[in-house]
Design an enzyme around this catalytic site. Sequence first.
Site, mmCIF file in Angstrom:
data_model
loop_
_atom_site.group_PDB
_atom_site.id
_atom_site.type_symbol
_atom_site.label_atom_id
_atom_site.label_comp_id
_atom_site.label_asym_id
_atom_site.label_seq_id
_atom_site.Cartn_x
_atom_site.Cartn_y
_atom_site.Cartn_z
ATOM 1 N N PRO A 112 -1.398 6.156 1.167
ATOM 2 C CA PRO A 112 -0.282 5.318 0.763
ATOM 3 C C PRO A 112 -0.649 4.172 -0.183
ATOM 4 O O PRO A 112 -1.666 3.509 0.011
ATOM 5 C CB PRO A 112 0.251 4.765 2.097
ATOM 6 C CG PRO A 112 -0.835 4.983 3.081
ATOM 7 C CD PRO A 112 -1.594 6.188 2.619
ATOM 8 N N ASN A 113 0.201 4.012 -1.165
ATOM 9 C CA ASN A 113 0.165 2.935 -2.161
ATOM 10 C C ASN A 113 -0.890 3.133 -3.239
ATOM 11 O O ASN A 113 -0.906 2.374 -4.212
ATOM 12 C CB ASN A 113 -0.014 1.560 -1.488
ATOM 13 C CG ASN A 113 1.148 1.230 -0.578
ATOM 14 O OD1 ASN A 113 2.291 1.305 -1.010
ATOM 15 N ND2 ASN A 113 0.877 0.917 0.668
ATOM 16 N N ARG A 159 -0.899 -3.084 -9.830
ATOM 17 C CA ARG A 159 -0.824 -4.304 -9.023
ATOM 18 C C ARG A 159 -2.209 -4.616 -8.471
ATOM 19 O O ARG A 159 -3.071 -3.751 -8.407
ATOM 20 C CB ARG A 159 0.117 -4.125 -7.820
ATOM 21 C CG ARG A 159 1.517 -3.688 -8.143
ATOM 22 C CD ARG A 159 2.455 -4.887 -8.307
ATOM 23 N NE ARG A 159 3.705 -4.479 -8.947
ATOM 24 C CZ ARG A 159 4.741 -3.964 -8.305
ATOM 25 N NH1 ARG A 159 4.702 -3.830 -7.003
ATOM 26 N NH2 ARG A 159 5.827 -3.605 -8.946
ATOM 27 N N TYR A 188 -8.397 -4.087 -6.511
ATOM 28 C CA TYR A 188 -8.547 -2.639 -6.725
ATOM 29 C C TYR A 188 -8.866 -2.257 -8.169
ATOM 30 O O TYR A 188 -9.006 -1.067 -8.460
ATOM 31 C CB TYR A 188 -7.281 -1.917 -6.246
ATOM 32 C CG TYR A 188 -7.019 -2.125 -4.765
ATOM 33 C CD1 TYR A 188 -7.924 -1.669 -3.818
ATOM 34 C CD2 TYR A 188 -5.887 -2.806 -4.318
ATOM 35 C CE1 TYR A 188 -7.708 -1.877 -2.460
ATOM 36 C CE2 TYR A 188 -5.660 -3.007 -2.960
ATOM 37 C CZ TYR A 188 -6.580 -2.544 -2.042
ATOM 38 O OH TYR A 188 -6.378 -2.746 -0.704
ATOM 39 N N ASN A 235 -9.322 9.172 0.430
ATOM 40 C CA ASN A 235 -9.107 7.749 0.658
ATOM 41 C C ASN A 235 -7.798 7.640 1.449
ATOM 42 O O ASN A 235 -6.705 7.723 0.873
ATOM 43 C CB ASN A 235 -9.004 6.979 -0.656
ATOM 44 C CG ASN A 235 -8.886 5.485 -0.421
ATOM 45 O OD1 ASN A 235 -8.558 5.052 0.694
ATOM 46 N ND2 ASN A 235 -9.134 4.688 -1.442
ATOM 47 N N ALA A 262 -4.328 2.669 4.050
ATOM 48 C CA ALA A 262 -4.062 1.935 5.305
ATOM 49 C C ALA A 262 -4.089 2.842 6.534
ATOM 50 O O ALA A 262 -4.369 2.376 7.645
ATOM 51 C CB ALA A 262 -2.730 1.211 5.207
ATOM 52 N N GLU A 313 -15.036 10.161 3.344
ATOM 53 C CA GLU A 313 -14.055 9.067 3.246
ATOM 54 C C GLU A 313 -14.551 8.081 2.194
ATOM 55 O O GLU A 313 -15.733 7.734 2.181
ATOM 56 C CB GLU A 313 -13.964 8.402 4.621
ATOM 57 C CG GLU A 313 -13.022 7.228 4.687
ATOM 58 C CD GLU A 313 -13.034 6.596 6.090
ATOM 59 O OE1 GLU A 313 -13.271 7.311 7.088
ATOM 60 O OE2 GLU A 313 -12.829 5.382 6.171
ATOM 61 N N HIS A 345 -13.541 4.264 0.138
ATOM 62 C CA HIS A 345 -12.706 3.086 -0.070
ATOM 63 C C HIS A 345 -13.164 2.365 -1.317
ATOM 64 O O HIS A 345 -14.377 2.151 -1.509
ATOM 65 C CB HIS A 345 -12.762 2.156 1.148
ATOM 66 C CG HIS A 345 -12.226 2.828 2.351
ATOM 67 N ND1 HIS A 345 -10.879 3.069 2.516
ATOM 68 C CD2 HIS A 345 -12.847 3.389 3.405
ATOM 69 C CE1 HIS A 345 -10.703 3.741 3.642
ATOM 70 N NE2 HIS A 345 -11.877 3.950 4.191
ATOM 71 N N ARG A 354 -13.341 -7.840 4.199
ATOM 72 C CA ARG A 354 -11.907 -8.154 4.152
ATOM 73 C C ARG A 354 -11.399 -8.405 5.581
ATOM 74 O O ARG A 354 -12.186 -8.705 6.463
ATOM 75 C CB ARG A 354 -11.160 -7.008 3.451
ATOM 76 C CG ARG A 354 -11.678 -6.774 2.014
ATOM 77 C CD ARG A 354 -10.891 -5.709 1.303
ATOM 78 N NE ARG A 354 -9.493 -6.112 1.138
ATOM 79 C CZ ARG A 354 -8.511 -5.256 0.826
ATOM 80 N NH1 ARG A 354 -8.771 -3.966 0.656
ATOM 81 N NH2 ARG A 354 -7.268 -5.689 0.700
HETATM 82 O O1 CA2 Z 1 -10.275 -0.090 -0.512
HETATM 83 C C1 CA2 Z 1 -9.598 0.929 -0.336
HETATM 84 O O2 CA2 Z 1 -9.736 1.943 -1.011
HETATM 85 C C2 CA2 Z 1 -8.496 0.934 0.728
HETATM 86 O O3 CA2 Z 1 -8.451 2.244 1.294
HETATM 87 C C3 CA2 Z 1 -7.200 0.605 0.031
HETATM 88 C C4 CA2 Z 1 -6.011 0.506 0.992
HETATM 89 C C5 CA2 Z 1 -6.333 -0.474 2.128
HETATM 90 O O4 CA2 Z 1 -5.273 -0.474 3.060
HETATM 91 C C6 CA2 Z 1 -7.621 -0.091 2.835
HETATM 92 O O5 CA2 Z 1 -7.884 -1.074 3.837
HETATM 93 C C7 CA2 Z 1 -8.786 -0.058 1.861
HETATM 94 C C8 CA2 Z 1 -4.780 -0.008 0.260
HETATM 95 C C9 CA2 Z 1 -4.389 0.824 -0.919
HETATM 96 C C10 CA2 Z 1 -3.319 0.117 -1.654
HETATM 97 O O6 CA2 Z 1 -3.507 0.339 -3.023
HETATM 98 C C11 CA2 Z 1 -2.905 -0.503 -3.894
HETATM 99 C C12 CA2 Z 1 -3.271 -0.368 -5.197
HETATM 100 C C13 CA2 Z 1 -2.706 -1.200 -6.134
HETATM 101 C C14 CA2 Z 1 -1.770 -2.133 -5.772
HETATM 102 C C15 CA2 Z 1 -1.409 -2.257 -4.444
HETATM 103 C C16 CA2 Z 1 -1.965 -1.426 -3.502
#
Ligand code: CA2
Length: 153
Positions: free
Chosen positions: A12-13, A20, A25, A76, A79, A100, A102, A109
């Site tokens: 997700p996301n 963003r 990221y 990946n 969340a 996996e 990240h 974090r």
């Molecule tokens: O660091 C990572 O790759 C995460 O898997 C990213 C997840 C986060 O919940 C994990 O704890 C770590 C969040 C992905 C959200 O991606 C976005 C990308 C751009 C803007 C907003 C969110």
Amino acid sequence: MGKKRLFLINGPNLNMLGKREPDTYGHETLADVTKVVKDTAWEHGYEVEAFQSNHEGDLVDKVQMAEGEAAGIVINPAAYTHTSIALRDAVSAINPPVVEIHISNVHNRDSFRHTSMLAPVCAGQVVGFGIDGYRLATLGVIQKIEREGRNDS
Ligand code: CA2
């Protein structure tokens, strides 16, 4: 014989990558991530099917499909990493190795990001190298496949 296949699964996301939160990221997009994985895989004789979803059940379905369709998975789970027993059970139930990855260093974090439901049933984990981590994860899953002789997909 056709190329062996890897699944690249993003949760997700991650469709918002590059649009963003660049401080966390980076500026690269999900298309850039897919290119990194495809290029790395291609160098080693693998093709890649990329999948992204914001929905837990769709991610579970895709993991299950890897059995018989893919030699390994780079995932990946975003969340869902920290919450999804369903995804963990799906990974646990299939034979292809799963790595996996990240983008961020989840360990520096929020404390809720320090635990991964999936890590104990994955072949390995890469964290904190930005999108370069996807290259490392791809190399890692290929090594697992070739060392374990699981290359029948
Ligand atoms: O660091 C990572 O790759 C995460 O898997 C990213 C997840 C986060 O919940 C994990 O704890 C770590 C969040 C992905 C959200 O991606 C976005 C990308 C751009 C803007 C907003 C969110």
